[in-house]
Scaffold this motif. Structure first.
Motif, PDB file in Angstrom:
ATOM      1  N   PRO A  35       0.808  -1.230   0.000  1.00 22.48           N
ATOM      2  CA  PRO A  35       0.000   0.000   0.000  1.00 22.48           C
ATOM      3  C   PRO A  35       0.840   1.279   0.000  1.00 22.48           C
ATOM      4  O   PRO A  35       0.392   2.312  -0.516  1.00 22.48           O
ATOM      5  CB  PRO A  35      -0.802  -0.119   1.308  1.00 22.48           C
ATOM      6  CG  PRO A  35      -0.840  -1.590   1.602  1.00 22.48           C
ATOM      7  CD  PRO A  35       0.487  -2.104   1.147  1.00 22.48           C
ATOM      8  N   HIS A  40      -0.790   3.727  -7.567  1.00 25.90           N
ATOM      9  CA  HIS A  40      -2.197   3.822  -7.942  1.00 25.90           C
ATOM     10  C   HIS A  40      -2.952   2.659  -7.307  1.00 25.90           C
ATOM     11  O   HIS A  40      -2.340   1.723  -6.769  1.00 25.90           O
ATOM     12  CB  HIS A  40      -2.377   3.772  -9.474  1.00 25.90           C
ATOM     13  CG  HIS A  40      -1.739   4.908 -10.201  1.00 25.90           C
ATOM     14  ND1 HIS A  40      -0.380   4.986 -10.424  1.00 25.90           N
ATOM     15  CD2 HIS A  40      -2.272   6.025 -10.774  1.00 25.90           C
ATOM     16  CE1 HIS A  40      -0.093   6.087 -11.094  1.00 25.90           C
ATOM     17  NE2 HIS A  40      -1.227   6.736 -11.325  1.00 25.90           N
ATOM     18  N   SER A  41      -4.258   2.698  -7.389  1.00 25.14           N
ATOM     19  CA  SER A  41      -5.064   1.583  -6.930  1.00 25.14           C
ATOM     20  C   SER A  41      -4.859   0.388  -7.862  1.00 25.14           C
ATOM     21  O   SER A  41      -4.810   0.549  -9.084  1.00 25.14           O
ATOM     22  CB  SER A  41      -6.547   1.954  -6.911  1.00 25.14           C
ATOM     23  OG  SER A  41      -7.352   0.802  -6.719  1.00 25.14           O
ATOM     24  N   GLU A  44      -8.758  -0.258  -9.591  1.00 25.79           N
ATOM     25  CA  GLU A  44      -9.608   0.784 -10.173  1.00 25.79           C
ATOM     26  C   GLU A  44      -9.231   1.012 -11.638  1.00 25.79           C
ATOM     27  O   GLU A  44      -8.085   1.341 -11.952  1.00 25.79           O
ATOM     28  CB  GLU A  44      -9.482   2.082  -9.383  1.00 25.79           C
ATOM     29  CG  GLU A  44     -10.119   2.020  -8.001  1.00 25.79           C
ATOM     30  CD  GLU A  44     -10.070   3.353  -7.298  1.00 25.79           C
ATOM     31  OE1 GLU A  44      -9.632   4.355  -7.932  1.00 25.79           O
ATOM     32  OE2 GLU A  44     -10.455   3.412  -6.114  1.00 25.79           O
ATOM     33  N   SER A  71       1.499  -1.103  -9.821  1.00 19.06           N
ATOM     34  CA  SER A  71       0.747  -1.282  -8.581  1.00 19.06           C
ATOM     35  C   SER A  71       0.110  -2.666  -8.517  1.00 19.06           C
ATOM     36  O   SER A  71       0.079  -3.312  -7.464  1.00 19.06           O
ATOM     37  CB  SER A  71      -0.336  -0.200  -8.455  1.00 19.06           C
ATOM     38  OG  SER A  71       0.240   1.087  -8.451  1.00 19.06           O
ATOM     39  N   ARG A  72      -0.379  -3.158  -9.643  1.00 15.72           N
ATOM     40  CA  ARG A  72      -0.999  -4.484  -9.666  1.00 15.72           C
ATOM     41  C   ARG A  72       0.040  -5.581  -9.421  1.00 15.72           C
ATOM     42  O   ARG A  72      -0.255  -6.581  -8.760  1.00 15.72           O
ATOM     43  CB  ARG A  72      -1.719  -4.708 -10.997  1.00 15.72           C
ATOM     44  CG  ARG A  72      -3.017  -3.924 -11.099  1.00 15.72           C
ATOM     45  CD  ARG A  72      -3.715  -4.137 -12.444  1.00 15.72           C
ATOM     46  NE  ARG A  72      -4.087  -5.521 -12.681  1.00 15.72           N
ATOM     47  CZ  ARG A  72      -5.146  -6.127 -12.140  1.00 15.72           C
ATOM     48  NH1 ARG A  72      -5.930  -5.453 -11.298  1.00 15.72           N
ATOM     49  NH2 ARG A  72      -5.441  -7.376 -12.434  1.00 15.72           N
TER      50      ARG A  72
END
Length: 282
Positions: A35, A40-41, A44, A71-72
């Protein structure tokens, strides 16, 4: 070799083992601090920024849905290692006692259990994995359970082979003559001496589980969108490769390679560490 200083010296003499530990530390950091490290998320979508190449805004680019690949990948480390480590832990916890029992008590039941293992291992891994996941559902824990079912025969066979050898040793005969019960012989004398191959196999099996998890997701039988998972990300990106969009598949593919390499290196180091003859030559 049990002291910290000797263990540190053992690792420092082996660059491959040191590399494996460093790669493992990086994955642990990604799991714990995802986190904080993510920009980024991971779930999303942002269709406006779909298929953006690597840039300062998106370090590894974006996929077809506009989700940030960097981020993924960070959050996918949690998913892939959670599935893989859980599957191997379950297989170890179940396979070791089974292997101990069928190795010590030879007879009809032991033969029947071995035939069941033969039946499980006769199926192609992906075919059996797809069938089990389709029945149980495409959830993270279901994938872990399916992989555990595939790995249980492996650990059981390793322990059984060791038990079959150990149960005829003189020290076991001495234990029987001293009045030791079967339970005492199995868990106090045989099991501690039979565990080494299974412990070494743990690291290798985790790497195999990572590949199987990614493979199942790649063919659509594993984790579902939008959950971040390396194999699923490679599958999504593979559809864009022909258009020259290389980054969507490349970076999660490299994550799989690095993770599997990490546990392969650690497995080799564990094998050397458990071999007295290897240690003696150093």
């Amino acid at each position: 070799m049990n002291s910290p200083n000797n263990l540190l010296a053992f690792v420092m003499r082996r660059p491959a083992a040191l590399a494996g530990i460093v790669l493992l530390a990086l994955q642990i950091a990604a799991i714990i601090f995802a986190p904080l490290l993510a920009t980024h998320s991971p779930v999303e979508a942002d269709p406006i920024n779909s298929l953006q190449p690597p840039s300062l805004a998106h370090w590894f680019g974006t996929d077809v849905s506009g989700m940030d690949i960097y981020s993924r990948i960070l959050f996918a480390t949690r998913v892939n290692l959670l599935i893989s480590i859980s599957a191997v832990a379950i297989a170890f916890a179940i396979g070791v006692p089974i292997g101990l029992l069928i190795g010590y008590y030879r007879g009809t039941v032991s033969s029947l259990v071995m035939r069941v293992f033969d039946f499980i291992q006769s199926f192609p891994v992906f075919v059996l994995g797809m069938a089990l996941v389709s029945v149980m559902g495409q959830e993270i824990w279901n994938v872990a359970i399916v992989l555990a079912v595939l790995f249980i025969p492996m650990f059981a066979r390793l322990i059984r082979a060791e038990v079959l050898s150990l149960r005829e040793r003189p020290f076991i005969s001495a234990a029987r003559c001293s009045g030791a019960t079967d339970r005492s012989i199995m868990f106090r004398h045989i099991l501690p001496n039979a565990l080494t191959p299974a412990i070494v196999q743990i690291s290798i099996s985790i790497g195999m589980a990572i590949l199987l998890t990614a493979g199942l997701s790649f063919i659509g039988a594993g984790v579902r969108m939008p959950t971040p998972e390396w194999g699923l990300m490679v599958s999504i990106g593979a559809q864009q490769m022909i258009l020259g969009v290389w980054w969507v598949s490349l970076f999660p593919g490299l994550a799989i390679v690095i993770s599997v390499l990490c546990f392969a290196l650690l497995g080799d180091a564990a094998k050397d560490l458990s071999d007295p003859t290897t240690r003696g030559r150093q």
